[in-house]
Design a protein around this motif. Structure first.
Motif, PDB file in Angstrom:
ATOM      1  N   GLY A 232      -5.127 -81.680 -38.675  1.00 59.94           N
ATOM      2  CA  GLY A 232      -6.255 -81.857 -37.780  1.00 59.94           C
ATOM      3  C   GLY A 232      -6.346 -83.275 -37.274  1.00 59.94           C
ATOM      4  N   ALA A 233      -7.427 -83.565 -36.581  1.00 63.11           N
ATOM      5  CA  ALA A 233      -7.667 -84.913 -36.078  1.00 63.11           C
ATOM      6  C   ALA A 233      -7.877 -85.869 -37.253  1.00 63.11           C
ATOM      7  N   PRO A 234      -7.494 -87.155 -37.099  1.00 61.69           N
ATOM      8  CA  PRO A 234      -7.652 -88.105 -38.208  1.00 61.69           C
ATOM      9  C   PRO A 234      -9.068 -88.147 -38.768  1.00 61.69           C
ATOM     10  N   GLY A 235     -10.081 -88.093 -37.893  1.00 61.79           N
ATOM     11  CA  GLY A 235     -11.458 -88.144 -38.357  1.00 61.79           C
ATOM     12  C   GLY A 235     -11.850 -86.955 -39.209  1.00 61.79           C
ATOM     13  N   GLU A 236     -11.173 -85.821 -39.001  1.00 69.02           N
ATOM     14  CA  GLU A 236     -11.467 -84.634 -39.803  1.00 69.02           C
ATOM     15  C   GLU A 236     -10.697 -84.654 -41.122  1.00 69.02           C
ATOM     16  N   VAL A 237      -9.409 -84.934 -41.047  1.00 70.21           N
ATOM     17  CA  VAL A 237      -8.553 -84.839 -42.232  1.00 70.21           C
ATOM     18  C   VAL A 237      -8.799 -85.978 -43.212  1.00 70.21           C
ATOM     19  N   LEU A 238      -8.988 -87.191 -42.702  1.00 66.67           N
ATOM     20  CA  LEU A 238      -9.035 -88.363 -43.573  1.00 66.67           C
ATOM     21  C   LEU A 238     -10.439 -88.763 -43.999  1.00 66.67           C
ATOM     22  N   VAL A 239     -11.445 -88.329 -43.265  1.00 67.39           N
ATOM     23  CA  VAL A 239     -12.808 -88.808 -43.512  1.00 67.39           C
ATOM     24  C   VAL A 239     -13.673 -87.785 -44.236  1.00 67.39           C
ATOM     25  N   GLN A 240     -13.567 -86.535 -43.861  1.00 69.76           N
ATOM     26  CA  GLN A 240     -14.418 -85.526 -44.472  1.00 69.76           C
ATOM     27  C   GLN A 240     -14.116 -85.402 -45.963  1.00 69.76           C
ATOM     28  N   GLU A 241     -15.151 -85.418 -46.792  1.00 72.16           N
ATOM     29  CA  GLU A 241     -15.007 -85.474 -48.233  1.00 72.16           C
ATOM     30  C   GLU A 241     -14.193 -84.316 -48.784  1.00 72.16           C
ATOM     31  N   ALA A 242     -14.438 -83.112 -48.285  1.00 72.98           N
ATOM     32  CA  ALA A 242     -13.740 -81.938 -48.811  1.00 72.98           C
ATOM     33  C   ALA A 242     -12.234 -82.053 -48.640  1.00 72.98           C
ATOM     34  N   THR A 243     -11.815 -82.610 -47.505  1.00 73.25           N
ATOM     35  CA  THR A 243     -10.383 -82.747 -47.243  1.00 73.25           C
ATOM     36  C   THR A 243      -9.803 -83.981 -47.903  1.00 73.25           C
ATOM     37  N   SER A 244     -10.481 -85.114 -47.776  1.00 73.96           N
ATOM     38  CA  SER A 244      -9.938 -86.372 -48.294  1.00 73.96           C
ATOM     39  C   SER A 244      -9.764 -86.334 -49.811  1.00 73.96           C
ATOM     40  N   SER A 245     -10.647 -85.634 -50.519  1.00 74.56           N
ATOM     41  CA  SER A 245     -10.499 -85.552 -51.976  1.00 74.56           C
ATOM     42  C   SER A 245      -9.250 -84.765 -52.346  1.00 74.56           C
ATOM     43  N   ARG A 246      -8.930 -83.707 -51.566  1.00 75.63           N
ATOM     44  CA  ARG A 246      -7.695 -82.960 -51.807  1.00 75.63           C
ATOM     45  C   ARG A 246      -6.472 -83.835 -51.550  1.00 75.63           C
TER      46      ARG A 246
END
Length: 497
Positions: A232-246
Motif C-alpha cells: 500500500g501507500a507508505p502512509g498506510e503501511v508504515l504508519v498505521q499501528e496494525a500494519t507497522s507492528s506486524r
C-alpha cells in the motif's frame, strides 16, 4: 524538471502471477507465491526480513537469474508482457555488492559500458556519462582507475553506470548501504532526478526505510514464508499501528522504532593495550597516495572503537592495516605481548593461522573471504586451521545466534546479502580472536538480525574482546558504545564517549 534530448524511455509495466524461484542447490524457495502488478512509472520500496527473497526478485526482474539448470521457476513474471530475459536493456540493476559490478579499468569507460552495449550513439553516450557522474556526486577524472575507489565510491559508480543506460525499469538493491550520511541523501536525490526526467518505473530494496519512504508511491513487504505481507501507500503501511507492528515483528525497519538490544552496555575505555599504532601512514596500494597519515591509536581489550568518516577517506584502508593485512606506508603497528604471544610483535608478518587466532577481519565484501562450498564448512574452516577443540559447539552457537542454522548446507554464494554478512562475521568469531575488525558489519541486516548482531558484539566487548568497526551506522556506534575514530582529510581523531 529538466527536459531530455531525444525520446523518453518507455516506463515498464511489471506483472507477477504465482511467481517463485528456487536455486538448484537449495531445498527451500528463495521467493514464492508472488502476485503483484506495477504500473508504468510507479515508484516502489520493496521490504522484507533478511532472506525473504528481495534480491532474488530484483535479479529475476533484471533477467539474470540464469537457466533452468541453475534453478526452478514457478508461475509467471513479465515485463511489458514478456519474460525479463526477452526484455534485456529495459531494466537496469544496481547489485547489492558493487564490487561485483565493476568491469572496466577506468571510471569513464565503466559508466559508458552498458550504454555502448545498447548501441546508444557515441556523442549521446558521453553526454550521459558526464550527467550520471554529476548526478551521483562522483567527482573524478574519466581515466581514474576503478581499482583505486573505496567501497562507497564503487557504489556511486555502479549507480552511475545504470543511470547512463536510462532504463525503463530501475532496480536498486541497497543502493545507499555503504554511503556516508551526506552521500545517502545525495544518491537518493540523484535517483529521483533521473526518475523525474525519464518517468521510469522504480523498485528499490533498502532496509533503512526512512531514506525512501517520502519519495515512493508504494511499499510492498515480502513475507519470509512467501507471498506479500503488506502492500500500500507508505502512509498506510508504515504508519498505521496494525500494519507497522506486524512489520516490526517481521524485522522491517519501521521509522521511529529502534530494535531492542541485549548485553551489557560497554562503558569503559577498555583494559590492557593489545595493539598500538604509532605515527601510522596507510595507503591502499604500494605506490598509491597516503590515505591517513600520522595516526596514533591504542587498541585495548574490552574496547569498542567505531571508525567513521566520509567515503574515500581511508577508513577501510586504516582498518586493514591495523588488522595486519596491509603493510604500513610509514610508522608502525605493534602487538603487545598479551596479544602476540610467541608470534612476534608485527601482525603483518604473522602467518595466517597466527593472525586469525589474534585478529579476525571481516571484509566489506563478504564474498572475498568465502573458501568452501557450504555454510557449515565455512564456519568450520578457521577452527580446523588452528586446531580448535571446542569448534563444533562454538559453530552451533554462532549459527543459532546469527540465524544461519537452516542454511548450513547452502552454498555461501547463494545467500542473501544480509545472510552473507552474518556468515562472514561468524567465520571470524569461530576462531575466538582477541581483536575483531569489522567493515560495515550491519550492511543488509533487518531490524531483528541487527539487534542480535549488536547484542553478540556487546557481549564480546564485555568479555574482553576489542571490536573495531568501520561503519556509517550511527545507531550501531551508539549501541556498541566505546570510542569513535573519525577519519577525514588524511587524519584520524579519536573521541572517547
Amino acid at each position: 524538471m529538466t527536459p531530455l534530448d531525444g525520446p523518453l524511455p518507455r516506463a515498464v509495466q511489471v506483472s507477477a502471477r504465482g511467481w517463485g524461484w528456487r536455486h538448484a542447490w537449495r531445498r527451500a524457495f528463495a521467493a514464492r507465491h508472488l502476485d503483484l502488478e506495477l504500473t508504468p512509472g510507479e515508484r516502489v520500496l520493496l521490504l522484507g526480513a533478511s532472506g525473504a527473497g528481495k534480491s532474488t526478485v530484483l535479479h529475476a526482474l533484471a533477467g539474470v537469474l540464469g537457466s533452468n539448470d541453475e534453478g526452478e521457476q514457478e508461475g509467471d513474471l513479465l515485463l511489458d508482457g514478456v519474460p525479463p530475459a526477452a526484455a534485456r536493456g529495459r531494466a537496469g540493476l544496481v547489485l547489492q555488492d558493487p564490487e561485483s559490478q565493476v568491469v572496466l579499468a577506468r571510471v569513464g569507460d565503466e559508466v559508458a559500458f552498458a550504454a555502448e552495449n545498447l548501441a546508444v550513439p557515441r556523442d549521446e553516450i558521453w553526454r550521459r556519462v558526464h550527467r550520471a557522474l554529476d548526478d551521483v556526486g562522483l567527482d573524478l577524472p574519466l581515466d581514474h582507475p576503478t581499482t583505486a575507489l573505496s567501497g562507497g565510491q564503487k557504489q556511486r559508480l555502479a549507480l552511475a553506470s545504470v543511470l547512463a543506460m536510462e532504463p525503463g525499469l530501475l532496480l536498486l538493491d541497497e543502493p545507499t548501504a555503504n554511503l556516508d550520511p551526506d552521500g545517502v541523501l545525495e544518491v537518493r536525490d540523484a535517483v529521483i532526478r533521473v526518475l523525474d526526467r525519464t518517468r521510469a518505473t522504480l523498485v528499490v530494496v533498502e532496509h533503512r526505510v526512512a531514506v525512501w519512504a517520502d519519495v515512493v508511491d508504494r511499499v510492498i513487504v515480502l513475507d519470509a514464508d512467501g507471498g506479500v505481507l503488506a502492500d500500500g501507500a507508505p502512509g498506510e503501511v508504515l504508519v498505521q499501528e496494525a500494519t507497522s507492528s506486524r512489520l516490526e515483528q517481521a524485522g522491517v525497519w519501521v521509522p521511529g522504532r529502534r530494535p531492542a538490544v541485549g548485553g551489557a552496555v560497554p562503558t569503559s575505555d577498555g583494559g590492557e593495550v593489545l595493539l598500538a599504532a604509532t605515527g601510522l601512514d596507510v595507503a591502499r596500494t604500494k605506490r598509491g597516495p597516503v590515505a591517513v597519515a600520522g595516526l596514533d591509536l591504542a587498541v585495548r581489550a574490552g574496547q569498542a572503537i567505531g571508525i567513521t568518516g566520509p567515503n574515500g577517506a581511508g577508513k577501510s584502508t586504516a582498518a586493514l592495516t591495523l588488522g595486519g593485512l596491509l603493510r604500513p606506508r610509514a610508522g608502525s603497528v605493534r602487538a603487545a605481548p598479551a596479544l602476540a604471544g610467541t608470534a612476534g610483535d608485527d601482525p603483518f608478518r604473522w602467518r595466517s593461522p597466527e593472525l586469525v587466532q589474534r585478529i579476525g577481519t571481516v571484509f566489506q565484501e563478504p564474498e572475498h573471504q568465502f573458501l568452501t562450498a557450504s555454510v557449515g564448512e565455512e564456519l568450520a574452516f578457521g577452527p580446523a586451521r588452528v586446531g580448535g577443540a571446542q569448534a563444533p559447539g562454538r559453530i552451533a552457537e554462532l549459527a543459532e545466534r546469527l540465524r544461519l542454522t537452516h542454511l548450513l548446507k547452502a552454498n555461501p554464494f547463494t545467500l542473501s546479502g544480509g545472510e552473507k554478512r552474518r556468515l562472514s562475521v561468524a567465520t571470524m568469531l569461530a576462531t575466538t580472536p582477541r581483536i575483531l575488525v569489522l567493515d560495515e558489519p550491519t550492511f543488509g541486516q533487518d531490524a531483528l538480525t541487527w539487534a542480535e548482531l549488536v547484542t553478540l558484539l556487546r557481549e564480546l566487548v564485555h568479555d574482553g574482546v576489542a571490536v573495531l568497526s568501520v561503519t556509517h551506522d550511527a545507531e550501531f556506534i551508539d549501541a556498541l558504545g566505546g570510542a569513535t575514530l573519525h577519519v577525514s582529510g588524511g587524519a584520524g581523531t579519536l573521541v572517547h564517549r
